[in-house]
Design a protein around this motif. Structure first.
Motif, PDB file in Angstrom:
ATOM      1  N   ILE A  61      14.240   2.399  -5.811  1.00  0.00           N
ATOM      2  CA  ILE A  61      13.532   1.119  -5.937  1.00  0.00           C
ATOM      3  C   ILE A  61      13.104   0.931  -7.384  1.00  0.00           C
ATOM      4  CG2 ILE A  61      12.671   1.139  -3.566  1.00  0.00           C
ATOM      5  CD1 ILE A  61      10.200   1.709  -6.330  1.00  0.00           C
ATOM      6  N   PHE A  62      12.865  -0.344  -7.751  1.00  0.00           N
ATOM      7  CA  PHE A  62      12.236  -0.617  -9.042  1.00  0.00           C
ATOM      8  C   PHE A  62      10.858  -1.190  -8.782  1.00  0.00           C
ATOM      9  CE2 PHE A  62      11.028  -3.813 -12.234  1.00  0.00           C
ATOM     10  CZ  PHE A  62      10.851  -2.957 -13.309  1.00  0.00           C
ATOM     11  N   THR A  63       9.856  -0.670  -9.490  1.00  0.00           N
ATOM     12  CA  THR A  63       8.510  -1.199  -9.329  1.00  0.00           C
ATOM     13  C   THR A  63       7.823  -1.340 -10.675  1.00  0.00           C
ATOM     14  OG1 THR A  63       6.340  -0.877  -8.337  1.00  0.00           O
ATOM     15  CG2 THR A  63       7.530   1.117  -8.958  1.00  0.00           C
ATOM     16  N   ALA A  94      -1.375  -3.444   0.641  1.00  0.00           N
ATOM     17  CA  ALA A  94      -2.755  -3.631   0.186  1.00  0.00           C
ATOM     18  C   ALA A  94      -2.806  -4.317  -1.178  1.00  0.00           C
ATOM     19  CB  ALA A  94      -3.481  -2.279   0.120  1.00  0.00           C
ATOM     20  N   HIS A  95      -1.708  -4.207  -1.945  1.00  0.00           N
ATOM     21  CA  HIS A  95      -1.781  -4.684  -3.335  1.00  0.00           C
ATOM     22  C   HIS A  95      -0.648  -5.616  -3.742  1.00  0.00           C
ATOM     23  CE1 HIS A  95      -5.131  -2.015  -3.635  1.00  0.00           C
ATOM     24  NE2 HIS A  95      -4.385  -1.011  -3.178  1.00  0.00           N
ATOM     25  N   ASP A  96       0.124  -6.056  -2.801  1.00  0.00           N
ATOM     26  CA  ASP A  96       1.166  -7.044  -3.097  1.00  0.00           C
ATOM     27  C   ASP A  96       1.124  -8.097  -1.998  1.00  0.00           C
ATOM     28  OD1 ASP A  96       3.991  -7.491  -4.635  1.00  0.00           O
ATOM     29  OD2 ASP A  96       4.107  -8.066  -2.522  1.00  0.00           O
ATOM     30  N   GLN A  97       1.030  -9.355  -2.382  1.00  0.00           N
ATOM     31  CA  GLN A  97       0.778 -10.411  -1.415  1.00  0.00           C
ATOM     32  C   GLN A  97       1.932 -10.580  -0.418  1.00  0.00           C
ATOM     33  OE1 GLN A  97      -2.018 -11.737  -0.812  1.00  0.00           O
ATOM     34  NE2 GLN A  97      -1.278 -13.188   0.745  1.00  0.00           N
ATOM     35  N   ARG A  98       3.169 -10.476  -0.922  1.00  0.00           N
ATOM     36  CA  ARG A  98       4.298 -10.662  -0.003  1.00  0.00           C
ATOM     37  C   ARG A  98       4.336  -9.529   1.025  1.00  0.00           C
ATOM     38  NH1 ARG A  98       8.902 -11.295  -4.446  1.00  0.00           N
ATOM     39  NH2 ARG A  98       7.866  -9.377  -5.056  1.00  0.00           N
ATOM     40  N   ASP A  99       4.117  -8.306   0.524  1.00  0.00           N
ATOM     41  CA  ASP A  99       4.087  -7.164   1.434  1.00  0.00           C
ATOM     42  C   ASP A  99       2.935  -7.290   2.429  1.00  0.00           C
ATOM     43  OD1 ASP A  99       6.125  -6.269  -0.154  1.00  0.00           O
ATOM     44  OD2 ASP A  99       4.927  -4.772  -1.217  1.00  0.00           O
ATOM     45  N   PHE A 124      12.675 -11.830   1.399  1.00  0.00           N
ATOM     46  CA  PHE A 124      12.188 -12.114   0.042  1.00  0.00           C
ATOM     47  C   PHE A 124      12.661 -11.089  -0.993  1.00  0.00           C
ATOM     48  CE2 PHE A 124       8.910  -9.663   2.202  1.00  0.00           C
ATOM     49  CZ  PHE A 124       8.622  -8.671   1.292  1.00  0.00           C
ATOM     50  N   VAL A 125      13.426 -10.104  -0.568  1.00  0.00           N
ATOM     51  CA  VAL A 125      13.966  -9.158  -1.542  1.00  0.00           C
ATOM     52  C   VAL A 125      15.352  -9.645  -1.966  1.00  0.00           C
ATOM     53  CG1 VAL A 125      14.563  -6.762  -2.020  1.00  0.00           C
ATOM     54  CG2 VAL A 125      12.695  -7.288  -0.444  1.00  0.00           C
ATOM     55  N   LEU A 126      15.528  -9.746  -3.273  1.00  0.00           N
ATOM     56  CA  LEU A 126      16.773 -10.295  -3.803  1.00  0.00           C
ATOM     57  C   LEU A 126      17.673  -9.169  -4.278  1.00  0.00           C
ATOM     58  CD1 LEU A 126      15.229 -13.190  -5.879  1.00  0.00           C
ATOM     59  CD2 LEU A 126      16.162 -13.279  -3.566  1.00  0.00           C
ATOM     60  N   ALA A 145      15.860  -3.245  -3.781  1.00  0.00           N
ATOM     61  CA  ALA A 145      15.019  -2.550  -2.792  1.00  0.00           C
ATOM     62  C   ALA A 145      13.595  -2.470  -3.331  1.00  0.00           C
ATOM     63  CB  ALA A 145      15.567  -1.143  -2.547  1.00  0.00           C
ATOM     64  N   VAL A 146      12.635  -2.593  -2.420  1.00  0.00           N
ATOM     65  CA  VAL A 146      11.227  -2.629  -2.825  1.00  0.00           C
ATOM     66  C   VAL A 146      10.437  -1.597  -2.038  1.00  0.00           C
ATOM     67  CG1 VAL A 146       9.158  -4.080  -2.841  1.00  0.00           C
ATOM     68  CG2 VAL A 146      11.373  -5.088  -3.386  1.00  0.00           C
ATOM     69  N   MET A 147       9.562  -0.842  -2.734  1.00  0.00           N
ATOM     70  CA  MET A 147       8.597  -0.022  -1.998  1.00  0.00           C
ATOM     71  C   MET A 147       7.426  -0.949  -1.680  1.00  0.00           C
ATOM     72  SD  MET A 147       6.771   2.402  -4.898  1.00  0.00           S
ATOM     73  CE  MET A 147       5.280   1.833  -5.725  1.00  0.00           C
TER      74      MET A 147
HETATM   75  C1  ANZ Z   1       5.634  -2.001  -5.606  1.00  0.00           C
HETATM   76  C2  ANZ Z   1       4.530  -2.926  -5.854  1.00  0.00           C
HETATM   77  C3  ANZ Z   1       3.205  -2.789  -5.557  1.00  0.00           C
HETATM   78  C4  ANZ Z   1       4.976  -4.079  -6.508  1.00  0.00           C
HETATM   79  C5  ANZ Z   1       2.323  -3.776  -5.909  1.00  0.00           C
HETATM   80  C6  ANZ Z   1       4.157  -5.090  -6.864  1.00  0.00           C
HETATM   81  C7  ANZ Z   1       2.827  -4.946  -6.540  1.00  0.00           C
HETATM   82  P1  ANZ Z   1       8.448  -8.372 -11.687  1.00  0.00           P
HETATM   83  O1  ANZ Z   1       7.096  -8.316 -12.305  1.00  0.00           O
HETATM   84  O2  ANZ Z   1       8.914  -9.771 -11.464  1.00  0.00           O
HETATM   85  O3  ANZ Z   1       9.454  -7.542 -12.425  1.00  0.00           O
HETATM   86  N1  ANZ Z   1      10.534  -6.263  -6.592  1.00  0.00           N
HETATM   87  C8  ANZ Z   1      11.352  -5.373  -7.191  1.00  0.00           C
HETATM   88  N2  ANZ Z   1      12.635  -5.670  -6.973  1.00  0.00           N
HETATM   89  C9  ANZ Z   1      12.628  -6.778  -6.209  1.00  0.00           C
HETATM   90  C10 ANZ Z   1      13.664  -7.564  -5.636  1.00  0.00           C
HETATM   91  N3  ANZ Z   1      14.946  -7.253  -5.810  1.00  0.00           N
HETATM   92  N4  ANZ Z   1      13.318  -8.662  -4.917  1.00  0.00           N
HETATM   93  C11 ANZ Z   1      12.020  -8.979  -4.733  1.00  0.00           C
HETATM   94  N5  ANZ Z   1      11.014  -8.249  -5.224  1.00  0.00           N
HETATM   95  C12 ANZ Z   1      11.306  -7.173  -5.971  1.00  0.00           C
HETATM   96  O4  ANZ Z   1       8.323  -7.803 -10.200  1.00  0.00           O
HETATM   97  C13 ANZ Z   1       8.486  -6.452  -9.943  1.00  0.00           C
HETATM   98  C14 ANZ Z   1       7.945  -6.211  -8.569  1.00  0.00           C
HETATM   99  O5  ANZ Z   1       8.622  -7.062  -7.659  1.00  0.00           O
HETATM  100  C15 ANZ Z   1       8.168  -4.795  -8.137  1.00  0.00           C
HETATM  101  O6  ANZ Z   1       6.943  -4.079  -8.135  1.00  0.00           O
HETATM  102  C16 ANZ Z   1       8.517  -4.956  -6.672  1.00  0.00           C
HETATM  103  O7  ANZ Z   1       7.289  -4.839  -5.987  1.00  0.00           O
HETATM  104  C17 ANZ Z   1       9.077  -6.319  -6.555  1.00  0.00           C
HETATM  105  F1  ANZ Z   1       1.028  -3.641  -5.620  1.00  0.00           F
HETATM  106  O8  ANZ Z   1       6.750  -2.547  -6.294  1.00  0.00           O
HETATM  107  B1  ANZ Z   1       6.460  -3.941  -6.743  1.00  0.00           B
END
Ligand code: ANZ
Ligand code: ZN
Length: 851
Positions: free
Chosen positions: A243-245, A341-346, A326-328, A335-337
């Motif tokens: 995943i990328f985060t 609690a900290h991401d609105q879509r999740d 919503f994952v592109l 792929a998304v972890m």
């Molecule tokens: C865990 C997480 C925890 C995230 C959290 C956010 C908040 P930007 O800033 O636009 O780069 N993400 C990653 N790949 C995605 C995909 N293919 N489609 C949809 N969402 C994706 O956004 C990066 C964040 O968007 C990543 O960080 C991931 O969710 C999501 F409290 O990971 B995050």
């Protein structure tokens, strides 16, 4: 006296300018200035948006030339593209004929506007002399690994059996036959723009001459995100999910995983399981949503469980894997972890499917409780529930956790860009052929450069063949392999038309170069473009591609510059009110609306908001009609006067009339006085009127110059109108006297006005006895000394007693001098509690206040 006849004058000067090649740009040792307007697509006729764009550019070109710059101001045609093919299909005209006919028509229209183009540099991008070099650049890029082929989705119409451009898909259906459009995977060519992502981003900071809003859009489009790539091993399956985060600080709060529906693991994890059917049904449903819908914040977050689990990399924890809309697939790793609690879509997803929520960041002012939270907490805070990272500020934890993941070998620091590689294959006829051959033995073989151009065959009946015209044409398709000489097949896709517009500005420096795409000497002289002007709709794609191409051309050794456009001006739209019948929709005001009523049903017509001129809103004004009615100078003056360039412009018939009347006034006055202007009066011993006119002349030079420098053409023009009033006044007051100061004032007026209305001014200039061209006149300079207003010492009395003195400009108005007298501190003091009955002004001497 002969009245103002714009058509006669305009035609006369246009042909003389053309005959002497007045606007031809020649390379020399002078300081150069390159001004460029985004070149038009030859759609048929010019519209007001074009006219506005080119009027702005023309003022700048003429002004810079008069300032002494060696100006390059070219024009040409962005000539490949879909509308030509559509015309072929609907009207049976060959795209080439349609395009070149339109070019002829529009060139004639542009010439009627009197723009100062060097027409010798004109080209159309559908000329083999142009696209030949584009094919060569493609091959250069191919050698450098900047071009590659991969599978990518296209819109496919099963009815027409053809690929559709995005514009041809209307609400998921084919624009021609209405069949539901399918997505098909085809192998297509890509330019590796992502190799330049970092440079394209960092150089945004150097583009000081660009509007900030455009830079913001470019930065967002490139979309750099710093974060981490983390691997989650699969349970009961080989492999892992990467995943990328951007939020590694939340890793201990992961409670599930979300995969894009297109993610390859989805099929592997569900194949042959009870979940397979539900998952596939879900995927089919998501396919019908567009990208934008899937990205939108307010769209319902949906998904299904795959039945599979993965392992948390830092905890002894089994994590369920979901597929989510919503994952592109294109972004990050697809792929998304999920950290609800900290991401609105999740969060929304977890609430909907009853998945656990684990808080790992606490704000400083309250304590989050997963049971009662109503939204995700996305701000920084203090880490909690996260092993030995507890207590760290979350910003610091990002770094610490990345290090920890790297030490344990389960993740690494990663920068992601939203920018994708540029897919340039178009399954269309009317475009630049991609110079590649497919050989059954040798595979992909680039066409040898000596064989260029690969000519687009013109003898094809496009109406019958449509988009697959090239693929169905054996004379083009069938060829021999350049490597082994065996039978081979040509690439039948053509290039995206954005490729042509990515380097045309460089070709204008040397449009006749026969041996190479660019002549380095001339290109080094003229480039970069000093001022680029065009619509904000190109804020991202065209401008980004042109920047990318500039960097590629630099790295290929064709150019020495890093950025193509030093300054960018984005002009506003040309708008007009709309007329609407509640029953019959938009109406053409002059034709379908009589006395405020719809001619079809008699219902009252609503006059609606100002909107961008467009055929569908029936609120367009045809530039050619306007030229026929008023002449080009009036159209130019109105457009430049009605609004500053960046703002939207409201088309107003009264405004056009007003501009026309102003030109008529100029015409009459200058015609009248010019025969008597050459008298020998002196510049010494000026009388009051002459002093005022002289000062106004210099004040106007300063104002107009400063306003033009800032592109405030509207205020420059109003300064000239004011100046003209003073000139008129002077002439009326001095019926017989024809002072040298007047001659000078009129000459300066004509010169200053000439970039806006070049024809009438040229006529008047010659009428005044000049034999030179206006554009070769040096731009006037003002004298600081001459700007100063003469000062008078005025005595202020109250009831006849002298109470104060003050200095005022000699030409102060009565109203103003009285106001200033009452504002003097001492006078205010003395008048407190008293009533002012009368104020007497003895011109140039004193003020008496009766209280
Ligand atoms: C865990 C997480 C925890 C995230 C959290 C956010 C908040 P930007 O800033 O636009 O780069 N993400 C990653 N790949 C995605 C995909 N293919 N489609 C949809 N969402 C994706 O956004 C990066 C964040 O968007 C990543 O960080 C991931 O969710 C999501 F409290 O990971 B995050
Ligand atoms: Zn071969």
């Amino acid at each position: 006296q002969e009245s103002y006849k714009p058509h006669k004058i305009e035609k006369k000067w246009q042909s003389r300018w053309e005959k002497t090649k007045l606007y031809k740009a020649r390379e020399n040792y002078q300081k150069k200035y390159y001004v460029l307007e985004m070149f038009p697509y030859p759609s048929g006729r010019i519209h007001m948006g074009h006219v506005r764009n080119y009027c702005i550019g023309d003022v700048i070109a003429r002004y810079k030339k008069m300032l002494g710059f060696n100006v390059l101001h070219p024009m040409g045609w962005d000539a490949f593209g879909l509308p030509a093919e559509n015309a072929a299909i609907s009207q049976g005209i060959h795209p080439a004929k349609w395009t070149y006919d339109n070019i002829d028509y529009m060139r004639r229209q542009l010439k009627r506007m009197g723009f100062s183009y060097d027409w010798d540099r004109e080209f159309a991008t559908c000329d083999p002399d142009y696209y030949k070099w584009e094919q060569l650049l493609f091959l250069d890029m191919f050698e450098r690994g900047l071009v590659y082929r991969k599978k990518s989705p296209v819109n496919w119409c099963p009815g027409c059996k053809t690929v559709l451009a995005n514009e041809q898909v209307e609400e998921g259906r084919c624009w021609r036959c209405g069949s539901e459009v399918e997505i098909k995977q085809l192998k297509q060519w890509f330019f590796k723009i992502t190799a330049y992502a970092e440079e394209l981003l960092s150089y945004c900071d150097r583009l000081k001459g660009w509007p900030e809003k455009v830079l913001i859009m470019q930065r967002n489009w490139i979309g750099k995100s710093k974060g981490a790539e983390i691997r989650f091993p699969l349970i009961n399956h080989p492999g892992e999910i990467t995943i990328f985060t951007t939020r590694p600080d939340t890793i201990y709060g992961v409670t599930f995983m979300s995969l894009a529906p297109e993610h390859p693991l989805v099929q592997k994890l569900t194949k042959g399981t009870p979940q397979e059917k539900i998952v596939n049904q879900f995927i089919e449903r998501v396919k019908k949503q567009t990208h934008l819908e899937r990205m939108a914040e307010d769209v319902e977050k949906e998904g299904v469980f795959t039945g599979a689990y993965c392992q948390h990399p830092l905890l002894d924890k089994k994590i369920p894997i979901y597929v989510a809309n919503f994952v592109l697939i294109e972004y990050g790793t697809g792929a998304v972890m999920a950290v609800p609690a900290h991401d609105q879509r999740d969060f929304e997803f977890a609430k909907k499917y009853n998945l656990p929520i684990k808080v790992v960041i606490q704000p400083s002012d309250r304590t989050l409780n997963p049971e009662t939270m109503e939204a995700a907490y996305t701000e920084p805070g203090i880490i909690t529930n996260s092993g030995h990272f507890d207590g760290l500020p979350s910003e610091q934890a990002k770094e610490a956790i990345i290090q920890y993941l790297e030490e344990r070998g389960v993740g690494k620091r990663k920068i992601s860009y939203r920018l994708r590689d540029w897919g340039i294959s178009r399954q269309r006829y009317w475009g630049t052929p991609i110079p590649v051959v497919y050989c059954p033995k040798c595979g992909i073989v680039p066409v040898p450069k000596e064989e260029l151009p690969i000519i687009l065959p013109l003898e094809i009946n496009v109406k019958e063949k449509g988009a697959s015209a090239l693929a169905d044409y054996p004379a083009f398709l069938e060829t021999t392999c350049p490597k082994c000489g065996g039978k081979a097949r040509r690439e039948t896709d053509t290039m995206d038309t954005f490729v042509e517009s990515s380097w045309y500005f460089a070709r204008y420096a040397c449009p006749d170069e026969k041996a190479a795409p660019l002549d380095k000497k001339r290109v080094d002289y003229w480039l970069p473009v000093d001022q680029y002007i065009g619509g904000i709709e190109h804020a991202v794609l065209h401008l980004l591609y042109a920047r990318f191409f500039t960097k590629v051309l630099r790295d290929l050794g064709w150019l020495k510059i890093d950025e193509p456009f030093i300054n960018l001006l984005t002009q506003g739209m040309v708008c007009k009110e709309t007329y609407r019948c509640p029953e019959h929709g938009y109406l053409i005001p002059e034709e379908e609306c009589k006395q405020g009523r719809c001619i079809y049903c008699g219902k009252k017509v609503e006059i609606g908001r100002l909107e961008k001129m467009s055929k569908s809103k029936k609120n367009i004004v045809d530039p050619e009609k306007m030229i026929n009615q008023y002449g080009a100078d009036t159209v130019r003056l109105f457009i430049l006067f009605a609004a500053p360039p960046e703002r939207d412009l409201e088309w107003s018939p009264q405004g056009v009339e007003g501009a026309h009347r102003f030109l008529q006034r100029i015409w009459r006055l200058i015609k009248e006085v010019s025969p008597s202007l050459n008298n020998k009066s002196e510049r010494k011993n000026l009388d009051e009127g002459e002093k005022l006119l002289y000062r106004k002349t210099h004040q106007t030079i300063k104002k107009v110059t400063e306003h033009i420098e800032r592109f405030h053409f509207n205020t420059a023009i109003s300064a000239l109108m004011e100046f003209f009033n003073v000139i008129t006044d002077f002439v009326q007051k001095n019926e017989t006297k024809r002072s040298l100061v007047l001659k000078d004032a009129i000459e300066k007026f004509v010169i200053l006005l000439s970039p806006f209305v070049p024809h009438i001014t040229e006529e008047l200039w010659h009428l005044m006895g000049h034999k030179t061209w206006l554009i070769e006149q040096p731009w006037p300079k003002w004298e600081e000394e001459a700007l100063k207003e003469e000062l008078l010492l005025v005595v202020i009395q109250i009831n006849g007693k002298v109470r104060a003195r003050m200095q005022v400009p000699a030409e102060i108005s009565e109203q103003e001098v009285k106001k200033q007298a009452l504002n003097q501190e001492r006078i205010k003091q003395l008048l407190t509690g008293k009533e002012v009955k009368k104020i007497v002004w003895v011109p140039k001497k004193l003020i008496n206040i009766v209280a």
